[in-house]
Write a protein that holds these residues in place. Structure first.
Motif, PDB file in Angstrom:
ATOM      1  N   ASN A  21       0.890  -1.279  -0.128  1.00  0.00           N
ATOM      2  CA  ASN A  21       0.075   0.059   0.097  1.00  0.00           C
ATOM      3  C   ASN A  21       0.879   1.388   0.052  1.00  0.00           C
ATOM      4  N   ASN A  22       2.175   0.918  -0.350  1.00  0.00           N
ATOM      5  CA  ASN A  22       3.239   2.159  -0.490  1.00  0.00           C
ATOM      6  C   ASN A  22       3.340   2.905   0.987  1.00  0.00           C
ATOM      7  N   HIS A  23       2.960   2.240   1.882  1.00  0.00           N
ATOM      8  CA  HIS A  23       3.403   2.563   3.377  1.00  0.00           C
ATOM      9  C   HIS A  23       5.050   2.271   3.651  1.00  0.00           C
ATOM     10  N   ILE A  24       5.529   3.170   4.472  1.00  0.00           N
ATOM     11  CA  ILE A  24       6.903   2.867   5.104  1.00  0.00           C
ATOM     12  C   ILE A  24       6.822   1.476   5.946  1.00  0.00           C
ATOM     13  N   ASN A  25       7.614   0.601   5.804  1.00  0.00           N
ATOM     14  CA  ASN A  25       7.592  -0.656   6.637  1.00  0.00           C
ATOM     15  C   ASN A  25       8.557  -0.013   7.756  1.00  0.00           C
ATOM     16  N   PHE A  26       7.928   0.389   8.847  1.00  0.00           N
ATOM     17  CA  PHE A  26       8.562   0.954  10.097  1.00  0.00           C
ATOM     18  C   PHE A  26       8.994  -0.350  10.943  1.00  0.00           C
ATOM     19  N   GLU A  27       8.323  -1.509  10.772  1.00  0.00           N
ATOM     20  CA  GLU A  27       8.811  -2.592  11.474  1.00  0.00           C
ATOM     21  C   GLU A  27      10.366  -3.009  11.391  1.00  0.00           C
ATOM     22  N   LYS A  28      10.735  -2.678   9.927  1.00  0.00           N
ATOM     23  CA  LYS A  28      12.044  -3.092   9.491  1.00  0.00           C
ATOM     24  C   LYS A  28      12.849  -2.067   9.964  1.00  0.00           C
ATOM     25  N   CYS A  29      12.531  -0.631   9.816  1.00  0.00           N
ATOM     26  CA  CYS A  29      13.309   0.336  10.329  1.00  0.00           C
ATOM     27  C   CYS A  29      13.604   0.114  12.082  1.00  0.00           C
ATOM     28  N   SER A  30      12.672  -0.309  12.633  1.00  0.00           N
ATOM     29  CA  SER A  30      12.883  -0.670  13.938  1.00  0.00           C
ATOM     30  C   SER A  30      14.128  -1.753  14.420  1.00  0.00           C
ATOM     31  N   GLN A  31      13.787  -2.917  13.593  1.00  0.00           N
ATOM     32  CA  GLN A  31      14.678  -3.798  13.454  1.00  0.00           C
ATOM     33  C   GLN A  31      16.234  -3.318  13.298  1.00  0.00           C
ATOM     34  N   LEU A  32      16.404  -2.563  12.276  1.00  0.00           N
ATOM     35  CA  LEU A  32      17.734  -2.164  11.918  1.00  0.00           C
ATOM     36  C   LEU A  32      18.118  -1.145  12.990  1.00  0.00           C
ATOM     37  N   ALA A  33      17.421  -0.362  13.549  1.00  0.00           N
ATOM     38  CA  ALA A  33      17.654   0.442  14.728  1.00  0.00           C
ATOM     39  C   ALA A  33      17.996  -0.453  15.723  1.00  0.00           C
ATOM     40  N   LYS A  34      17.379  -1.507  16.214  1.00  0.00           N
ATOM     41  CA  LYS A  34      17.918  -2.141  17.344  1.00  0.00           C
ATOM     42  C   LYS A  34      19.325  -2.850  17.289  1.00  0.00           C
ATOM     43  N   GLN A  35      19.518  -3.285  16.024  1.00  0.00           N
ATOM     44  CA  GLN A  35      21.026  -3.775  15.845  1.00  0.00           C
ATOM     45  C   GLN A  35      21.997  -2.722  16.108  1.00  0.00           C
ATOM     46  N   VAL A  36      21.839  -1.773  15.484  1.00  0.00           N
ATOM     47  CA  VAL A  36      22.792  -0.244  15.355  1.00  0.00           C
ATOM     48  C   VAL A  36      22.776   0.069  16.768  1.00  0.00           C
ATOM     49  N   THR A  37      21.452   0.036  17.443  1.00  0.00           N
ATOM     50  CA  THR A  37      21.883   0.699  18.876  1.00  0.00           C
ATOM     51  C   THR A  37      22.662  -0.192  19.745  1.00  0.00           C
ATOM     52  N   GLU A  38      22.795  -1.333  19.532  1.00  0.00           N
ATOM     53  CA  GLU A  38      23.509  -2.125  20.100  1.00  0.00           C
ATOM     54  C   GLU A  38      25.011  -1.850  19.974  1.00  0.00           C
ATOM     55  N   PHE A  39      25.382  -1.646  18.550  1.00  0.00           N
ATOM     56  CA  PHE A  39      26.818  -1.284  18.167  1.00  0.00           C
ATOM     57  C   PHE A  39      27.094   0.149  18.670  1.00  0.00           C
ATOM     58  N   ASN A  40      26.143   1.229  18.887  1.00  0.00           N
ATOM     59  CA  ASN A  40      26.616   2.506  19.511  1.00  0.00           C
ATOM     60  C   ASN A  40      26.921   2.532  20.874  1.00  0.00           C
ATOM     61  N   GLU A  41      26.506   1.311  21.538  1.00  0.00           N
ATOM     62  CA  GLU A  41      26.776   1.148  22.915  1.00  0.00           C
ATOM     63  C   GLU A  41      28.145   0.568  23.176  1.00  0.00           C
ATOM     64  N   TRP A  42      28.706  -0.273  22.110  1.00  0.00           N
ATOM     65  CA  TRP A  42      29.890  -0.831  22.094  1.00  0.00           C
ATOM     66  C   TRP A  42      30.883   0.239  21.752  1.00  0.00           C
ATOM     67  N   LYS A  43      30.675   1.069  20.841  1.00  0.00           N
ATOM     68  CA  LYS A  43      31.605   1.982  20.546  1.00  0.00           C
ATOM     69  C   LYS A  43      31.833   3.296  21.685  1.00  0.00           C
ATOM     70  N   LYS A  44      30.968   3.097  22.478  1.00  0.00           N
ATOM     71  CA  LYS A  44      31.373   4.292  23.370  1.00  0.00           C
ATOM     72  C   LYS A  44      32.309   3.991  24.686  1.00  0.00           C
ATOM     73  N   VAL A  45      32.539   2.592  24.487  1.00  0.00           N
ATOM     74  CA  VAL A  45      33.487   2.086  25.820  1.00  0.00           C
ATOM     75  C   VAL A  45      34.845   2.776  25.474  1.00  0.00           C
ATOM     76  N   SER A  46      35.343   3.379  26.405  1.00  0.00           N
ATOM     77  CA  SER A  46      36.673   4.071  26.498  1.00  0.00           C
ATOM     78  C   SER A  46      37.972   2.900  26.724  1.00  0.00           C
ATOM     79  N   CYS A  47      38.917   3.217  26.226  1.00  0.00           N
ATOM     80  CA  CYS A  47      40.026   1.984  26.383  1.00  0.00           C
ATOM     81  C   CYS A  47      40.683   2.234  27.650  1.00  0.00           C
ATOM     82  N   PRO A  48      40.523   1.130  28.452  1.00  0.00           N
ATOM     83  CA  PRO A  48      41.161   0.937  29.877  1.00  0.00           C
ATOM     84  C   PRO A  48      42.386   0.767  30.010  1.00  0.00           C
ATOM     85  N   PHE A  49      42.937   0.298  28.927  1.00  0.00           N
ATOM     86  CA  PHE A  49      44.373  -0.068  28.886  1.00  0.00           C
ATOM     87  C   PHE A  49      45.536   1.114  28.359  1.00  0.00           C
ATOM     88  N   GLU A  50      46.514   0.845  28.954  1.00  0.00           N
ATOM     89  CA  GLU A  50      47.605   1.940  28.565  1.00  0.00           C
ATOM     90  C   GLU A  50      48.199   1.825  27.344  1.00  0.00           C
TER      91      GLU A  50
END
Length: 690
Positions: free
Chosen positions: A594-623
């Motif tokens: 019906n030409n609607h945007i498939n927002f369920e797909k958008c939510s699934q993409l966002a869920k996985q990318v959100t995990e990646f965003n959390e992983w990349k926020k970690v600061s390096c604890p090593f010297e």
């Protein structure tokens, strides 16, 4: 080991069996056959593991084997097919969380309380805040992430701004905003973080001052409260956009829309001037950091191309010289990497940052190498003439720490929108067909949305680490030394596993599995390879990387309950992460019938990318050890042909196939040398003519 689904390949095969291997990963993704999405989305069930610690390697291996057998036996039982229950849909207008059973043309569609689909215009309206409504955080991220598949970011903000202005109410609100645009036009100039970094904050301050001096145009007290609250919500939305997707604002067209919206909001509530100023200062710092990182990547690209050219030239010259000198005695051939190492490091001394440290450390080695190669009758170099990563960083744990520091630094610069933009390159024809809602325009704008190459640069780092692993092995002329460096890399990979750095782990495994390394049978026969076999099993691609996915899930559990920064580290096997996103993207259509945007797909993409965003926020604890990091990122790395040549000189070809390969590689290397010499002559002539 291989993973070729979707055109993303890594760490091809076990070279010790004599088969060809490659560590290259490419983002040139092709559309998979039907059913590929389902295969890629298969998730593995978790094994029994303890909290906050990664599973023991041997225990994990046995558990995975048992699990695989159970899965296989379970697949043989054919369950009766049942018709899935129909999902209950509900409908609701934009900017509202209330739903009803009766559908309307412009209504958003909900499934089990979650946004399922809707017309693009309605989704944009749902994004616009009012004095009593603000979109959910999850919706904001998901829509901003995927909306670029349908409309350019600057067009999206323009539509949000226009819709918000129209909703300010009849009479005063709309007219005042228009007047504000005229009054403040001279106060807020065209400065932006892209053109005039310092001017952005000054412009916002000027906007506040101009708004304060225009009190005679303020809305009536009855309207002011709701209008001001709406303006505050609008600035909040702009702030979140800048915080999550700062790279979008490298587009001057988007910055123009930011200035327009900021003028409107600051006029309505002059207290927002300071907030706008802080937001723009944050944006300036983020874009400045990106520019500095891109300059650093440019130096890596330039240095890498020069060194690769040097590798080919030296290897071709040395191999041809010794081939003519003694054709039948391959064990007397001089290792071409040794000469190359000296030559390349003499050119590397001019590197910026930490590169000079590496070059200085290698100066004595370079000098000895040059003197030894000046004699055409020289034989294999002495062990003390070789300088490698083991000499600079004897501790495998410390090397794993430096690799993790590099990984975290590079991950931190990857914008979440880069994943969607990588997929968007495949959609020009599809977007043209979508037509309504800006789809046709988006089809012609996919390239101009691409403002960064951090994702591609991170993939190149994986390939570099794989070839660095192999290059460090073949530089040693003695078998005993090669055994030691191989075991050194295996132990480093094990340390990476314990940290949660799965990308470096896989890169090292890929390098050890390259064909030029795998064919060194005499060397591998002396290696204690039991640990390596366990690590290989962890990254086994069978059952859609079942063992790795179980281990990754364990690392995520550890990260969630972490009390120390090092326990939060999760660096995924990046090519597999991108492949999963790609198949998720390909497995579902962007638009429904019906030409609607498939927002369920958008939510699934966002869920996985959100995990990646959390992983990349970690600061390096090593010297951090600057000289080691500089060596890992700047030192010379052999290309495929020169790596093969060096391998054959470590252990001569033993069969007809290897001898033919040796002749082919030598001829190709010689041809590359001639081309490089011609290019250098042309460049020299060009400079002289100028």
């Amino acid at each position: 080991m291989s993973s070729s689904n979707g055109g993303i390949s890594s760490a091809a095969t076990n070279g010790r069996s004599g088969s060809t291997g490659s560590a290259n990963i490419s983002l040139n993704i092709k559309v998979p056959a039907a059913g590929g999405a389902a295969a890629a989305s298969t998730s593995a069930t978790s094994t029994s593991i303890t909290h906050k610690t990664l599973p023991d390697l041997k225990t994990q291996r046995s558990n995975s084997v048992c699990h695989s057998q159970e899965t296989y036996s379970g697949n043989r039982r054919v369950a009766p097919t049942e018709k899935p229950p129909e999902k209950q849909l509900s409908y609701g207008p934009a900017q509202s969380r209330a739903t009803a059973k009766e559908p309307k043309e412009a209504h958003l569609v909900y499934c089990e309380g979650k946004l399922h689909s809707g017309p693009l215009k309605s989704l944009i309206t749902h994004m616009v805040p009012t004095h009593e409504y603000y979109p959910d955080e999850s919706f904001v991220f998901a829509f901003l992430l995927s909306a670029r598949l349908f409309v350019r970011p600057h067009e999206l903000l323009a539509q949000i701004s226009t819709t918000w202005e129209q909703q300010q109410g009849p009479g005063g609100g709309c007219d005042v905003v228009d007047d504000a645009g005229q009054v403040l036009y001279l106060s807020i100039n065209s400065a932006s973080p892209l053109t005039q970094r310092k001017g952005a904050a000054a412009s916002a301050a000027a906007a506040a001052a101009a708004a304060a001096s225009s009190t005679e145009l303020d809305p009536k007290p009855q309207q002011r409260t709701s209008t001001q609250r709406s303006a505050q919500h609008c600035i909040r939305l702009l702030s979140e956009w800048i915080e999550i997707f700062p790279y979008d604002f490298r587009d001057e067209r988007l910055m123009q829309q930011v200035r327009i919206l900021a003028r409107k909001c600051v006029y309505i509530d002059n207290s927002l001037g300071k907030q706008v100023s802080r937001i723009l200062q944050l944006l300036v710092s983020r874009l400045t950091a990106l520019e500095q990182y891109e300059e650093f990547l440019l130096t890596l690209t330039t240095d890498g191309s020069e060194r690769e050219a040097g590798a080919g030239a030296v290897s071709a010259g040395q191999s041809q010289q010794h081939h003519n000198h003694n054709h039948h005695h391959h064990h007397h051939l001089h290792n071409p990497f040794q000469t190359f190492l000296g030559s390349s490091h003499s050119h590397a001394n001019g590197l910026g940052g930490g590169g000079s440290t590496s070059g200085t450390s290698n100066s004595s080695s370079s000098g000895n190498t040059s003197s030894s190669t000046s004699n055409s009758n020289s034989t294999t170099p002495q062990p003390d003439e070789v300088f490698g990563i083991m000499d600079m960083c004897p501790s495998c744990a410390h090397l794993a720490h430096q690799l993790t520091a590099i990984e975290l630094e590079r991950l931190s610069h990857i914008g979440p929108e880069e994943f969607v933009q990588a997929f968007a390159k495949d959609y020009p024809q599809q977007q043209a067909k979508d037509g309504a809602g800006g789809g046709g325009k988006a089809g012609g704008s996919l390239n101009d949305m691409k403002k960064t190459r951090n994702l591609e640069s991170y993939v190149q780092w994986f390939n570099r680490l794989s070839y660095l692993t192999a290059s460090e092995i073949v530089k040693y002329p003695k078998k005993k030394q090669r055994v030691r460096i191989i075991e050194y890399w295996i132990e480093t990979a094990r340390e990476c596993f314990n940290i949660g750095n799965f990308n470096s782990l896989m890169a090292i495994i890929a390098g050890l599995n390259l064909a030029p390394i795998g064919r060194l049978k005499k060397t591998w026969s002396k290696v204690q390879s039991a640990k390596f076999s366990v690590l290989e099993h962890q990254m086994d691609p069978t059952s859609n990387f079942n063992s790795y996915r179980s281990t990754l899930k364990a690392a995520m559990w550890r990260s969630e309950g972490a009390t120390e920064e090092r326990e939060r580290i999760i660096i995924p096997f990046f090519s597999l992460f991108v492949k999963d996103l790609y198949f998720l993207n390909e497995g579902c259509s962007n638009r429904l019938p019906n030409n609607h945007i498939n927002f369920e797909k958008c939510s699934q993409l966002a869920k996985q990318v959100t995990e990646f965003n959390e992983w990349k926020k970690v600061s390096c604890p090593f010297e951090k050890l600057p000289n080691v990091i500089a060596y890992l990122q700047h030192s010379a790395v052999l290309n495929e042909n020169t790596l093969s040549m060096a391998s054959f000189e470590c252990e001569p070809p033993e069969n007809t196939e290897e001898k033919d390969r040796y002749k082919t590689v030598k001829a190709e290397t010689k041809q590359q040398l001639l081309q490089q010499l011609q290019e250098q002559q042309q460049q020299h002539q060009h400079h002289q003519s100028q």
